[in-house]
Design an enzyme around this catalytic site. Sequence first.
Site, mmCIF file in Angstrom:
data_model
loop_
_atom_site.group_PDB
_atom_site.id
_atom_site.type_symbol
_atom_site.label_atom_id
_atom_site.label_comp_id
_atom_site.label_asym_id
_atom_site.label_seq_id
_atom_site.Cartn_x
_atom_site.Cartn_y
_atom_site.Cartn_z
ATOM 1 N N CYS A 1 37.529 40.368 89.945
ATOM 2 C CA CYS A 1 38.663 39.517 90.343
ATOM 3 C C CYS A 1 39.682 39.165 89.269
ATOM 4 C CB CYS A 1 38.124 38.255 90.992
ATOM 5 S SG CYS A 1 37.297 38.642 92.548
ATOM 6 N N ASN B 1 37.289 42.611 101.328
ATOM 7 C CA ASN B 1 37.782 42.896 99.981
ATOM 8 C C ASN B 1 39.306 43.026 99.985
ATOM 9 O OD1 ASN B 1 36.631 44.925 101.590
ATOM 10 N ND2 ASN B 1 36.957 46.462 100.028
ATOM 11 N N ALA C 1 31.095 31.932 90.872
ATOM 12 C CA ALA C 1 31.018 33.016 89.885
ATOM 13 C C ALA C 1 29.714 33.760 90.115
ATOM 14 C CB ALA C 1 31.067 32.444 88.467
ATOM 15 N N LYS D 1 28.581 40.897 83.504
ATOM 16 C CA LYS D 1 28.032 39.694 82.879
ATOM 17 C C LYS D 1 26.537 39.676 83.203
ATOM 18 C CE LYS D 1 28.747 35.699 85.123
ATOM 19 N NZ LYS D 1 29.373 34.605 85.914
ATOM 20 N N ALA E 1 45.792 31.014 90.523
ATOM 21 C CA ALA E 1 46.049 30.257 89.294
ATOM 22 C C ALA E 1 44.746 29.944 88.563
ATOM 23 C CB ALA E 1 46.793 28.969 89.632
ATOM 24 N N LEU F 1 41.402 30.808 83.778
ATOM 25 C CA LEU F 1 40.100 31.116 83.167
ATOM 26 C C LEU F 1 40.224 32.358 82.288
ATOM 27 C CD1 LEU F 1 37.765 30.412 86.237
ATOM 28 C CD2 LEU F 1 37.861 29.102 84.100
ATOM 29 N N GLU G 1 37.361 30.859 97.568
ATOM 30 C CA GLU G 1 36.020 30.687 97.010
ATOM 31 C C GLU G 1 36.103 30.728 95.479
ATOM 32 O OE1 GLU G 1 33.114 29.787 98.462
ATOM 33 O OE2 GLU G 1 32.750 29.588 96.316
HETATM 34 P P1 NAD Z 1 32.921 42.894 98.634
HETATM 35 O O1 NAD Z 1 33.594 44.205 98.461
HETATM 36 O O2 NAD Z 1 31.600 42.643 98.010
HETATM 37 O O3 NAD Z 1 32.740 42.606 100.206
HETATM 38 C C1 NAD Z 1 33.753 42.789 101.148
HETATM 39 C C2 NAD Z 1 33.105 43.339 102.416
HETATM 40 O O4 NAD Z 1 34.093 43.397 103.458
HETATM 41 C C3 NAD Z 1 32.549 44.768 102.281
HETATM 42 O O5 NAD Z 1 31.164 44.778 102.577
HETATM 43 C C4 NAD Z 1 33.378 45.582 103.292
HETATM 44 O O6 NAD Z 1 32.613 46.605 103.922
HETATM 45 C C5 NAD Z 1 33.781 44.512 104.275
HETATM 46 N N1 NAD Z 1 34.940 44.872 105.097
HETATM 47 C C6 NAD Z 1 36.117 45.425 104.698
HETATM 48 N N2 NAD Z 1 36.935 45.582 105.770
HETATM 49 C C7 NAD Z 1 36.261 45.113 106.853
HETATM 50 C C8 NAD Z 1 36.579 44.990 108.244
HETATM 51 N N3 NAD Z 1 37.766 45.376 108.722
HETATM 52 N N4 NAD Z 1 35.637 44.476 109.064
HETATM 53 C C9 NAD Z 1 34.436 44.078 108.586
HETATM 54 N N5 NAD Z 1 34.083 44.145 107.287
HETATM 55 C C10 NAD Z 1 34.985 44.665 106.427
HETATM 56 O O7 NAD Z 1 33.974 41.791 98.180
HETATM 57 P P2 NAD Z 1 33.657 40.330 97.613
HETATM 58 O O8 NAD Z 1 33.327 40.415 96.166
HETATM 59 O O9 NAD Z 1 32.737 39.626 98.540
HETATM 60 O O10 NAD Z 1 35.106 39.686 97.701
HETATM 61 C C11 NAD Z 1 35.680 39.311 98.932
HETATM 62 C C12 NAD Z 1 36.901 38.466 98.648
HETATM 63 O O11 NAD Z 1 36.511 37.269 97.967
HETATM 64 C C13 NAD Z 1 37.938 39.130 97.744
HETATM 65 O O12 NAD Z 1 39.208 38.758 98.165
HETATM 66 C C14 NAD Z 1 37.645 38.545 96.377
HETATM 67 O O13 NAD Z 1 38.807 38.504 95.582
HETATM 68 C C15 NAD Z 1 37.205 37.142 96.728
HETATM 69 N N6 NAD Z 1 36.294 36.504 95.751
HETATM 70 C C16 NAD Z 1 35.263 37.209 95.198
HETATM 71 C C17 NAD Z 1 34.378 36.585 94.313
HETATM 72 C C18 NAD Z 1 33.229 37.320 93.666
HETATM 73 O O14 NAD Z 1 32.547 36.723 92.823
HETATM 74 N N7 NAD Z 1 32.953 38.559 93.996
HETATM 75 C C19 NAD Z 1 34.528 35.218 94.041
HETATM 76 C C20 NAD Z 1 35.575 34.533 94.650
HETATM 77 C C21 NAD Z 1 36.452 35.187 95.508
HETATM 78 C C1 UGA Z 2 35.204 34.392 88.133
HETATM 79 C C2 UGA Z 2 35.476 32.887 88.165
HETATM 80 O O1 UGA Z 2 34.705 32.253 87.140
HETATM 81 C C3 UGA Z 2 35.125 32.293 89.527
HETATM 82 O O2 UGA Z 2 35.488 30.925 89.571
HETATM 83 C C4 UGA Z 2 35.881 33.068 90.602
HETATM 84 O O3 UGA Z 2 35.525 32.582 91.892
HETATM 85 C C5 UGA Z 2 35.540 34.534 90.509
HETATM 86 O O4 UGA Z 2 35.891 35.027 89.193
HETATM 87 C C6 UGA Z 2 36.295 35.390 91.484
HETATM 88 O O5 UGA Z 2 37.343 34.988 91.976
HETATM 89 O O6 UGA Z 2 35.800 36.490 91.695
HETATM 90 P P1 UGA Z 2 33.054 35.901 87.771
HETATM 91 O O7 UGA Z 2 34.048 36.983 87.534
HETATM 92 O O8 UGA Z 2 31.962 36.154 88.738
HETATM 93 O O9 UGA Z 2 33.798 34.563 88.261
HETATM 94 O O10 UGA Z 2 32.353 35.507 86.390
HETATM 95 P P2 UGA Z 2 32.834 34.678 85.091
HETATM 96 O O11 UGA Z 2 31.718 33.825 84.668
HETATM 97 O O12 UGA Z 2 34.139 34.021 85.307
HETATM 98 O O13 UGA Z 2 32.994 35.827 84.000
HETATM 99 C C7 UGA Z 2 34.032 36.785 84.091
HETATM 100 C C8 UGA Z 2 34.035 37.641 82.852
HETATM 101 O O14 UGA Z 2 34.465 36.913 81.723
HETATM 102 C C9 UGA Z 2 32.651 38.199 82.484
HETATM 103 O O15 UGA Z 2 32.792 39.529 82.037
HETATM 104 C C10 UGA Z 2 32.204 37.286 81.354
HETATM 105 O O16 UGA Z 2 31.279 37.895 80.507
HETATM 106 C C11 UGA Z 2 33.526 37.036 80.662
HETATM 107 N N1 UGA Z 2 33.565 35.789 79.870
HETATM 108 C C12 UGA Z 2 33.375 34.575 80.467
HETATM 109 C C13 UGA Z 2 33.836 35.852 78.512
HETATM 110 O O17 UGA Z 2 34.027 36.948 77.942
HETATM 111 N N2 UGA Z 2 33.896 34.686 77.791
HETATM 112 C C14 UGA Z 2 33.711 33.463 78.367
HETATM 113 O O18 UGA Z 2 33.797 32.439 77.650
HETATM 114 C C15 UGA Z 2 33.450 33.411 79.736
#
Ligand code: NAD
Ligand code: UGA
Length: 469
Positions: free
Chosen positions: A286, A101, A174, A349, A232, A237, A171
């Site tokens: 995010c 994270n 969504a 969501k 970006a 988005l 990554e």
């Molecule tokens: P998350 O909090 O669900 O998972 C992160 C995990 O990393 C946790 O389980 C934590 O315990 C572990 N961790 C932290 N420090 C550690 C260490 N030193 N060694 C081993 N494990 C460790 O986070 P996430 O939602 O999976 O997001 C991870 C990254 O991906 C973030 O940078 C986020 O911005 C990005 N991202 C998230 C999403 C999403 O939909 N959640 C989508 C795209 C990108």
């Molecule tokens: C978003 C991006 O869509 C992913 O591409 C990205 O990888 C991710 O963030 C990330 O970096 O964590 P996510 O947050 O999981 O994904 O979900 P979205 O579908 O993007 O929705 C985000 C928020 O916007 C939700 O609360 C959703 O309800 C809201 N939303 C979405 C609106 O209010 N209006 C819309 O038209 C679309």
Amino acid sequence: MTKRGGGKTESIDHMKTILCIGAGYVGGPTMAMIARKCPEYKVHVVDIDAARIKAWQSDNLPIYEPGLKELVKASLNRNLFFSTDIARGIAEADIIFVSVNTPTKTFGQGAGRAADLQYWEKTAREILAHSKSDKIVVEKSTLPVRTAEAMERILRSGRPEAKFEVLSNPEFLAEGTAMKDLENPDRVLVGGHDTETGRRAVKELVDIYAHWIPRDRILTASVWSSELSKLAANAFLAQRISSINSLSALCESTEADVAEVARAIGMDQRIGSRFLQASVGFGGSCFKKDILNLVYLCEHYGLHEAAAYWEQVVRMNEYQEDRFVRRMIAAMFNTVAGKRIAVFGFAFKADTGDTRESPAIRVVRELVEERASVVVSDPKALANARRDLADIADRVVFDEDPLKGAAGAHALAVLTDWADYARLDYARIFAGMVKPAFVFDGRNCLDHRRLFEIGFNVYPVGKRPLSHL
Ligand code: NAD
Ligand code: UGA
């Protein structure tokens, strides 16, 4: 240990090994997909959180995502392994994804904006400490542009016998559609250095994704472009949502209908129709964090106008959340004190149990502040909701059943677009509510005309209210 891969039985100890550090929303699903699509790789996911690792090995996964359970099951303990043994995982790995994270910093310089890189840096040091052979290190987490440089510096500070090549591979999945997004992404982005070792590492990672993704959808770029593209993409988005939400306010003042406006502008192919759904606001772990990170970067480089431009996307979102509550209070005769309000949905969501930055958090807190009596329901997110509202838990009731929440309520507030909410028996719900009964649809996901005919006073986002009063 043996395992069948590519038609012949081979020792799993001799398979190439991918390690993922961080078993969260990204690490778990992404690695489950790679394990499934690349049976000749051994995939090992590690985390410091032992409870989370245990959950990944059970029937009760730590996150809810449609289709995830089946995918994990297909490879678990065949070529997909979860453990807390980070040191061993690093020592054995050929490729290390880092998916920890990267929240917004809450202290010191850049607090409230910059990314908190402490987990990230700790991982870099661990990789250095436990590596005995060359590795490709892949940034999967979302990071400020040029973070790979810091990673490289740390990795170069150690023994010269282990060499590291750092790639960026953000990554874009969504939540709620993660399986579909991973299986069939619009694109995969791999950033690497334009050196011989850099190009070789990029090719190795591209070849992994090419197991199931057409090569013309796998983009390569410089590390810095790749890192910035992720920030970006999220900023663009979120900006679309804030743009349509800003118009939703204007629609409410002018009797224009935001859905009609969205349809009219979205049919212009240069604009496109997606992410134009007006709402109570965007949530998720995010969007806000990544935009604030972008704002911080712009400020850091002295680009104040660019910083102010992107910051406004977040401010507009907060305005939208506050506006939703203000509209509720105004419609309910300027007071909600003592009134029962049934909140339908707490997840940020539909199809996820995740509540990080969910607009519901701010809305419920503001309603409680106004002394409303709030009942929260959600099919998947109640455990997280209880945690998010722990400090006001004595003033909020949690009930999985929305019908129970609605019984005796003055108003319904729909904050998550769960499909089930559109299928409820609203005539029955209306019968059990205090009159006049209100619906505030923060997701515009209900049949407003029908609700009005039942007797509700209906307040959608960005549309004229349908009121009997
Ligand atoms: P998350 O909090 O669900 O998972 C992160 C995990 O990393 C946790 O389980 C934590 O315990 C572990 N961790 C932290 N420090 C550690 C260490 N030193 N060694 C081993 N494990 C460790 O986070 P996430 O939602 O999976 O997001 C991870 C990254 O991906 C973030 O940078 C986020 O911005 C990005 N991202 C998230 C999403 C999403 O939909 N959640 C989508 C795209 C990108
Ligand atoms: C978003 C991006 O869509 C992913 O591409 C990205 O990888 C991710 O963030 C990330 O970096 O964590 P996510 O947050 O999981 O994904 O979900 P979205 O579908 O993007 O929705 C985000 C928020 O916007 C939700 O609360 C959703 O309800 C809201 N939303 C979405 C609106 O209010 N209006 C819309 O038209 C679309």
